[in-house]
Design a protein around this motif. Structure first.
Motif, short mmCIF file in Angstrom:
data_model
loop_
_atom_site.label_atom_id
_atom_site.label_comp_id
_atom_site.label_asym_id
_atom_site.label_seq_id
_atom_site.Cartn_x
_atom_site.Cartn_y
_atom_site.Cartn_z
N ALA A 40 0.96 -0.83 0.34
CA ALA A 40 -0.03 0.07 0.41
C ALA A 40 0.68 1.34 -0.22
N LEU A 41 2.14 1.14 0.85
CA LEU A 41 2.88 2.74 0.57
C LEU A 41 3.53 2.38 -0.48
N GLY A 42 4.11 1.53 -0.58
CA GLY A 42 4.55 1.01 -2.41
C GLY A 42 3.65 1.93 -3.55
N SER A 43 3.12 1.76 -3.50
CA SER A 43 2.12 2.79 -4.61
C SER A 43 1.95 3.71 -4.35
N TYR A 44 2.26 4.16 -3.11
CA TYR A 44 2.33 6.17 -3.41
C TYR A 44 0.33 6.56 -3.68
N ARG A 45 -0.10 5.54 -3.12
CA ARG A 45 -2.16 6.23 -3.21
C ARG A 45 -1.93 6.64 -1.96
N SER A 46 -3.05 7.19 -1.53
CA SER A 46 -3.35 7.40 0.29
C SER A 46 -5.07 6.95 -0.35
N GLY A 47 -5.73 7.02 1.39
CA GLY A 47 -6.83 7.00 1.86
C GLY A 47 -7.75 5.76 1.14
N GLN A 48 -8.72 5.48 0.46
CA GLN A 48 -9.84 4.14 0.10
C GLN A 48 -8.83 3.72 -1.50
N ALA A 49 -7.71 4.30 -1.64
CA ALA A 49 -6.81 3.42 -2.91
C ALA A 49 -5.99 2.39 -2.50
N ALA A 50 -5.39 3.40 -1.32
CA ALA A 50 -4.65 2.23 -0.50
C ALA A 50 -4.78 0.88 0.43
N LEU A 51 -6.38 1.49 0.97
CA LEU A 51 -7.14 0.32 1.65
C LEU A 51 -7.30 -0.80 0.82
N ASP A 52 -8.14 -0.69 -0.25
CA ASP A 52 -8.11 -1.64 -1.30
C ASP A 52 -6.53 -2.33 -2.01
N ILE A 53 -5.87 -2.02 -2.22
CA ILE A 53 -4.69 -2.63 -2.31
C ILE A 53 -4.00 -4.07 -0.53
N MET A 54 -4.63 -3.03 0.23
CA MET A 54 -4.24 -3.65 1.37
C MET A 54 -5.04 -5.26 1.19
N LYS A 55 -6.68 -5.27 1.06
CA LYS A 55 -7.30 -5.80 0.95
C LYS A 55 -6.84 -7.08 -0.26
N LYS A 56 -6.30 -7.06 -0.83
CA LYS A 56 -6.23 -7.63 -2.17
C LYS A 56 -4.88 -8.95 -1.23
N PRO A 57 -5.84 -10.25 -1.91
CA PRO A 57 -5.32 -11.41 -1.54
C PRO A 57 -3.61 -11.67 -1.70
N ASP A 58 -3.30 -10.84 -3.26
CA ASP A 58 -2.21 -11.18 -3.68
C ASP A 58 -1.02 -10.14 -2.85
N VAL A 59 0.53 -10.94 -3.31
CA VAL A 59 1.58 -10.00 -2.70
C VAL A 59 2.24 -8.81 -3.37
N GLY A 60 2.11 -8.07 -3.91
CA GLY A 60 3.52 -7.23 -5.29
C GLY A 60 4.56 -7.46 -4.41
N PRO A 61 5.08 -6.58 -5.45
CA PRO A 61 6.84 -6.76 -5.05
C PRO A 61 7.50 -6.28 -4.05
N PHE A 62 6.79 -5.07 -3.67
CA PHE A 62 7.04 -4.29 -2.38
C PHE A 62 6.69 -5.15 -1.22
N GLY A 63 5.27 -6.32 -1.09
CA GLY A 63 5.51 -7.28 0.05
C GLY A 63 6.34 -7.96 -0.04
N VAL A 64 6.50 -8.37 -1.45
CA VAL A 64 7.49 -9.58 -1.12
C VAL A 64 9.25 -9.18 -0.47
N ALA A 65 9.43 -7.97 -1.37
CA ALA A 65 10.74 -7.32 -0.59
C ALA A 65 10.37 -6.94 1.29
N ALA A 66 9.77 -6.20 1.40
CA ALA A 66 9.73 -5.93 2.48
C ALA A 66 9.67 -7.82 3.54
N LEU A 67 8.76 -9.08 3.17
CA LEU A 67 9.15 -10.16 3.99
C LEU A 67 10.35 -11.13 3.85
N VAL A 68 11.52 -10.79 2.44
CA VAL A 68 12.43 -11.34 2.40
C VAL A 68 13.24 -10.76 3.37
#
Length: 254
Positions: A91-119
């Motif tokens: 969500a933070l890596g998308s540079y979006r805010s508000g509801q758009a960022a919240l929608d990204i948080m709710k998605k079941p998949d993991v994007g590149p920022f999420g993978v990098a953070a986990l690793v």
């Protein structure tokens, strides 16, 4: 007493895989659960420290012992905090805010920022555990308990009064703004006290690691609140993992 028992059950089911019946769930119970978060973290840390010490005694290489201990921690928490870290990073890596960022948080998949953070988080935690200096088992116990409790303490701080929820439902809405200053002071003092024994010969290093990691978590929470309007369960998970990781790193610096 029954109210605090309900809070303890909710804390245990929120932060571990223990199959306890949560019982009554309301804002008062949520406040007590978040107040006990560091206690649950300390208990979990004791289990992880026991595993790390057992692996070391069995002759496992330090990095293997560290990786298995981190994996056990993920198993005992159902990976929920790691999921929160990944979703928040995306969500933070998308540079979006508000509801758009919240929608990204709710998605079941993991994007590149999420993978990098986990690793990075998992690698840093395993490497830090592997780098613990040889010393008394009590120091290892104190170090792992400190880092694990500090992570949950960050969730308590994220639920302090004045911090809103980003959504009208979900875990964030239940726990946001439920923790008062006295609870925060007592919880922080308790974790700092345990941290004194985490680094033999350097009684200041453990407390400094806890304070630094908690400060970073506060900055993270503040940034997320500005971006999405409040906290969510994912944000709590991210605060836990970030604080745990930074505390581990602070304990092994020389």
């Amino acid at each position: 007493m029954s109210g605090w028992l309900a809070g303890a059950r909710l804390a245990a089911t929120t932060f571990t895989v223990l199959p306890l019946r949560a019982g009554r769930i309301d804002r008062t119970t949520a406040s007590r659960a978040m107040s006990l978060a560091a206690v649950v973290g300390a208990a979990l840390g004791a289990v992880l420290a026991g595993a790390l010490l057992a692996l070391d005694a069995a002759g496992a290489p330090p990095l293997v012992a560290g990786a298995v201990t981190v994996a056990l921690g993920a198993l005992l928490t159902r990976g929920l905090h790691l999921d929160g870290l990944a979703d928040t990073a995306d969500a933070l890596g998308s540079y979006r805010s508000g509801q758009a960022a919240l929608d990204i948080m709710k998605k079941p998949d993991v994007g590149p920022f999420g993978v990098a953070a986990l690793v990075l988080a998992l690698l840093a935690q395993a490497a830090a555990l592997a780098a613990f200096p040889a010393g008394p088992w009590t120091a290892t116990l104190a170090a792992v308990v400190t880092a694990t409790a500090a992570g949950r303490l960050a969730a308590t701080w994220a639920c302090r009064r004045g911090v809103p929820a980003a959504r009208p439902d979900g875990l964030g809405a239940l726990v946001a703004g439920t923790v008062g200053p006295v609870t925060l002071a007592v919880g922080t003092a308790a974790v700092v006290a345990v941290a004194v024994a985490a680094v033999p010969g350097r009684p200041w290093q453990g407390p400094a690691a806890v304070v630094t990691a908690t400060a970073v978590a506060l900055l993270l929470t503040r940034h997320v609140v500005r971006r999405v309007g409040g906290i969510t369960g994912d944000v709590l998970g991210a605060a836990i993992e970030v604080t745990t990781t930074i505390t581990y790193l602070g304990l092994v610096l020389r």
